[in-house]
Design an enzyme around this catalytic site. Structure first.
Site, mmCIF file in Angstrom:
data_model
loop_
_atom_site.group_PDB
_atom_site.id
_atom_site.type_symbol
_atom_site.label_atom_id
_atom_site.label_comp_id
_atom_site.label_asym_id
_atom_site.label_seq_id
_atom_site.Cartn_x
_atom_site.Cartn_y
_atom_site.Cartn_z
ATOM 1 N N LYS A 224 0.848 -1.180 0.000
ATOM 2 C CA LYS A 224 0.000 0.000 0.000
ATOM 3 C C LYS A 224 0.888 1.235 0.000
ATOM 4 C CE LYS A 224 -4.204 1.424 -0.293
ATOM 5 N NZ LYS A 224 -5.074 0.992 -1.383
ATOM 6 N N SER A 427 -9.200 -1.043 -5.020
ATOM 7 C CA SER A 427 -9.413 -0.643 -3.632
ATOM 8 C C SER A 427 -10.919 -0.542 -3.347
ATOM 9 C CB SER A 427 -8.679 0.666 -3.335
ATOM 10 O OG SER A 427 -8.277 0.711 -1.982
#
Length: 646
Positions: A224, A427
C-alpha cells in the site's frame, strides 16, 4: 449638494452619485447586450426553423441536408477524453455555446462511440469509416476503453467495409486504435512515439520535514504505497515491483495488438520502441520516415493528399465536397432503443471516479447517489437484474460500504448482481465489486489494491516556528483533539486510529473472502494493497471472466432467466425537445451559421496543456481536486493512489 462659485450655483458630484450613475451605465449596458443576444439567437432560430421540417425528412432541395448520402464515408472524429459516460449537459446551453463559438473539450462516452460504429456497420449508406483521432484523448489508465473501441472498429472492418486512418500525427494510445484500419496515413511532417507505460509520482517528504509538517500515517498492507509521497523521497522497492508488474501487462497487451494489426512478428513493436534512436538515425533523423520504414503507417501524405485518398474511394457530392458525413451530424439520426412494456429490464448503474461521501460532482461517484440508484433498482418490479459498471480507484471506505449494503440488499431480494469492470476497479472499487454474483473485467483492467489507510497532517511545529502555540486543559486523553491541526495528535488517538485501520483491513479481507468464496489467508496473500492487472487478477480468483459491458448484461439476463430484455440506466434518454435542439444545432452548422469543428484534421485539443507551464498548472489543479476528494467522515480510505488516474 451645491456650491456657490463666483456668485453662481454649481452642482457638486458626490461619491455616491458617481457610483449610482456608473451603476446605471453598467445595468443599462447589460440590458442592451442581453437584448442584442436575444435578437441574435432569435435570428438564428428563424433562419433554420423555416426548413426544419423538411430537413428532418431529408427533403429540402433549396439548401444543405442532414440526410446521409449514399456511399458516404463516416468521419469518426470524437473530441474529448475517452470516458465511461460523458456528463449530462443542458441541451439549450450547449446549442447556445456552439452557436456563438463557446464550449470546451470535455468527455466523450466510449459506449456512445461504439453504438455509432455498430449502427454504421449495418447502414448501407456508409461504405467507409475514416478515423480522424486528433481530438481524442486516451489516458494510459483508460487503455481498456481504447481496446473495446478498437474491438468495435475491428468488427466494422470484418463486416466487409473499409477503414482508413488519417492524421497529422498520432499519440501512442490513439495509434493503437488507428492500427485497426486497413490503411493508416500520416502527414509527412508528423510523428509517432512509442513511449511505453510508466508510473512516476512526486515525492515531498523532505519538503514537509523542512516545513515542520507532521505526517501522521496509519495503514495496513506491504504494497500500500499510496502515502509514500509524504513518507519518502522516492518509490519503495515494493511499490516498484507491484507497479512494474501491471505496467508490463499493459505494455504487453498494447504491443501484441499492434503487432497483430500490422501483421508483425510477436515482439516487433516492443523491439522497435527499444531501438527507436537507431531506427531514427537510419532514417536520417526524419521521424515520419522512420515510422514508415518500420511499417506502422502505409504512406506519408499531407492533408490534401489524404483528402484525395478518401475522395478516390467515396467521390464528391454535388457541392464538390468530399462525400462524407461527420460524426456529430450522424449521431443525430441514431435513435436510442425504447423500453418495451412487455419485457423485463436490466439496470446498469455506473460508479465512475473517486468514491466520495459528499454530494455528487463531475468526476466523482457519490456513495449516497449510487446507493439511491441501486435502491430504486431493487424496488422496481420491472427490473430483473443489476449490472454495476465500475470505473473507480476507490475512495471513502464509508461511502464504499454504503454502496455495498445496497448491493447485498438487491441480492437478498432475489435479483442477480453482475459487476462489469471498466478501466479501474481498485481498492474501494473492488470493495463494492466483491459481493457480485459474477465479475467481468478486461485483461487490461487495473484492480485489486486491497488495503486501507488514514492520513492526518498536523502543523504544530510549523505554527511554533512563527510563534503560534496551542495549550489548554481537558477532561479526557482525547480532549486535546480540539487543538488539531495546530496541535499534535494525542498518543491515545494514534493508538485508536491504528487499531481502527487494522480492523478496517480485516473487514476488507472479510468482504472479499465472503464475496469471492476465498479464505482470509488467501485474500491477505493477494491483498496487502497490491495492484493487479485484469489478466493476473483472474488467475488469482479476483475476477471470473474476461468480457465487456455487453457480456455482463447477457450474464445478468441469463442469471435472471430472461429470454428478452431491455437495458435501462446506461444512456439517459433525451426528450423530444432535447432532440429538437440537437437537430437545430446540426441545421445551423449545415447552413454555416456556426463553425464546423468536425472538419478533417482540425485540432480540437487545447494547446495549454501541451506547454511546460500548462502541464505544471494542470498538476497543481489535479492535486487540488485530488485533495478535495478526501471526505470520509471517519478519515479512512480504501483508495488506489498507485493507479494511473487521469
Amino acid at each position: 449638494m451645491t456650491d456657490y462659485v463666483g456668485g453662481q450655483e454649481r452642482s457638486r458630484l458626490t461619491v455616491w452619485q458617481f457610483f449610482r450613475g456608473l451603476a446605471k451605465v453598467v445595468v443599462g449596458g447589460a440590458l442592451f447586450l442581453q437584448a442584442l443576444l436575444f435578437i441574435m439567437v432569435f435570428a438564428v432560430l428563424l433562419s433554420v426553423l423555416g426548413s426544419f421540417g423538411d430537413q428532418m425528412k431529408g427533403k429540402n432541395e433549396d439548401g444543405p441536408s442532414l440526410k446521409v448520402p449514399e456511399g458516404a464515408a463516416l468521419v469518426f472524429n470524437p473530441s474529448g477524453v475517452l470516458s465511461e459516460n460523458a456528463p449530462e449537459q443542458d441541451p439549450f446551453e450547449q446549442a447556445l455555446q456552439e452557436a456563438f463559438g463557446g464550449g470546451s473539450v470535455g468527455q466523450v462516452s466510449v459506449h456512445e462511440l461504439i453504438r455509432v460504429i455498430e449502427h454504421a456497420k449495418n447502414d448501407d449508406r456508409i461504405q467507409l469509416l475514416v478515423l480522424d483521432l486528433g481530438g481524442l484523448v486516451v489516458p494510459d489508465a483508460y487503455l481498456s476503453k481504447a481496446h473495446i473501441l478498437a474491438d468495435a472498429i475491428e468488427d466494422f472492418r470484418e463486416s466487409g467495409k473499409r477503414v482508413v486512418a488519417v492524421g497529422d500525427y498520432y499519440d501512442q494510445n490513439q495509434y493503437m486504435i488507428a492500427s485497426e484500419a486497413d490503411t493508416v496515413l500520416m502527414h509527412d511532417q508528423g510523428m509517432l512515439f512509442f513511449t511505453g507505460f510508466g508510473s512516476f509520482r512526486t515525492y515531498y517528504a523532505s519538503m514537509l520535514e523542512k516545513l515542520d509538517v507532521s505526517v501522521n500515517v496509519f495503514r495496513v498492507g506491504t504494497f500500500k504505497s499510496a502515502l509514500e509521497p509524504v513518507l519518502r523521497d522516492g518509490m519503495s522497492p515494493e511499490a516498484k515491483e507491484a507497479n512494474l508488474t501491471y505496467l508490463n501487462g499493459l505494455w504487453n497487451s498494447y504491443t501484441t495488438r499492434v503487432d497483430e494489426n500490422r501483421s508483425f512478428t510477436p515482439g516487433a513493436t516492443a523491439a522497435f520502441a527499444n531501438e527507436f534512436s537507431s531506427r531514427l538515425e537510419a532514417a536520417g533523423g526524419d521521424i515520419a520516415q522512420a515510422i514508415l520504414d518500420g511499417g506502422y503507417v502505409d504512406d506519408l501524405a499531407d492533408r490534401e493528399a489524404q483528402r484525395q485518398f478518401i475522395k478516390d474511394i467515396v467521390g464528391e457530392n454535388d457541392e464538390g465536397e468530399l462525400n462524407t458525413v461527420k460524426l456529430k451530424k450522424y449521431k443525430i439520426g441514431i435513435k436510442s432503443p425504447q423500453d418495451r412494456e412487455d419485457v423485463k429490464n436490466i439496470a446498469v448503474v455506473t460508479v465512475e471516479g473517486a468514491i466520495i461521501d459528499g454530494p455528487q460532482e463531475p468526476g466523482v461517484a457519490s456513495g449516497t447517489y449510487v446507493a439511491k440508484q441501486l435502491r430504486e433498482a431493487r424496488k422496481d418490479d420491472d427490473i430483473a437484474a443489476v449490472v454495476l459498471r465500475v470505473d473507480s480507484p476507490g475512495g471513502s471506505a464509508f461511502a464504499s460500504e454504503v454502496i455495498r449494503d445496497e448491493l447485498l440488499a438487491i441480492k437478498k431480494a432475489g435479483k442477480p448482481v453482475i459487476v462489469s469492470m471498466s478501466s479501474l476497479a481498485a481498492s474501494g472499487g473492488y470493495w463494492i465489486a466483491a459481493p457480485a454474483d459474477r465479475i467481468f473485467a478486461q485483461p487490461t483492467t487495473i484492480t485489486g489494491s486491497i488495503g486501507i489507510f488514514s492520513y492526518l497532517p498536523t502543523f504544530e511545529k510549523l505554527a511554533a516556528r512563527v510563534g503560534v502555540n496551542v495549550d489548554g486543559v481537558g477532561t479526557s486523553p482525547l480532549s486535546s483533539i480540539r487543538g488539531i491541526p495546530l496541535a499534535e495528535l494525542p498518543e491515545e488517538l494514534r493508538t485508536i486510529l491504528q487499531l481502527n485501520i487494522e480492523d478496517g483491513y480485516e473487514e476488507f479481507l472479510t468482504v472479499v473472502a465472503e464475496g469471492r468464496d476465498l479464505s482470509l489467508e488467501r485474500v491477505d496473500e493477494i491483498g496487502q494493497g497490491r495492484v493487479w492487472i485484469g489478466s493476473d487478477a483472474k488467475e488469482r480468483g479476483l475476477v471470473d471472466e474476461f468480457g465487456g459491458l455487453p457480456d455482463a448484461i447477457a450474464a445478468a439476463a441469463k442469471a435472471a432467466g430472461l429470454d428478452e430484455w431491455d437495458v435501462v440506466g446506461l444512456i439517459k434518454e433525451k426528450t423530444r425537445f432535447e432532440l429538437f435542439l440537437e437537430s437545430l444545432a446540426g441545421e445551423a452548422q449545415a447552413y454555416g451559421l456556426i463553425s464546423d469543428d468536425d472538419e478533417l484534421f482540425v485540432s480540437r485539443r487545447t494547446g495549454f496543456e501541451r506547454t511546460t507551464l500548462g502541464a505544471a498548472a494542470k498538476l497543481i489543479d489535479d492535486e487540488l481536486r485530488f485533495q478535495r476528494s478526501f471526505d470520509d467522515p471517519n478519515g479512512i480510505y480504501v483508495r488506489c493512489l498507485e493507479c494511473p488516474i487521469p
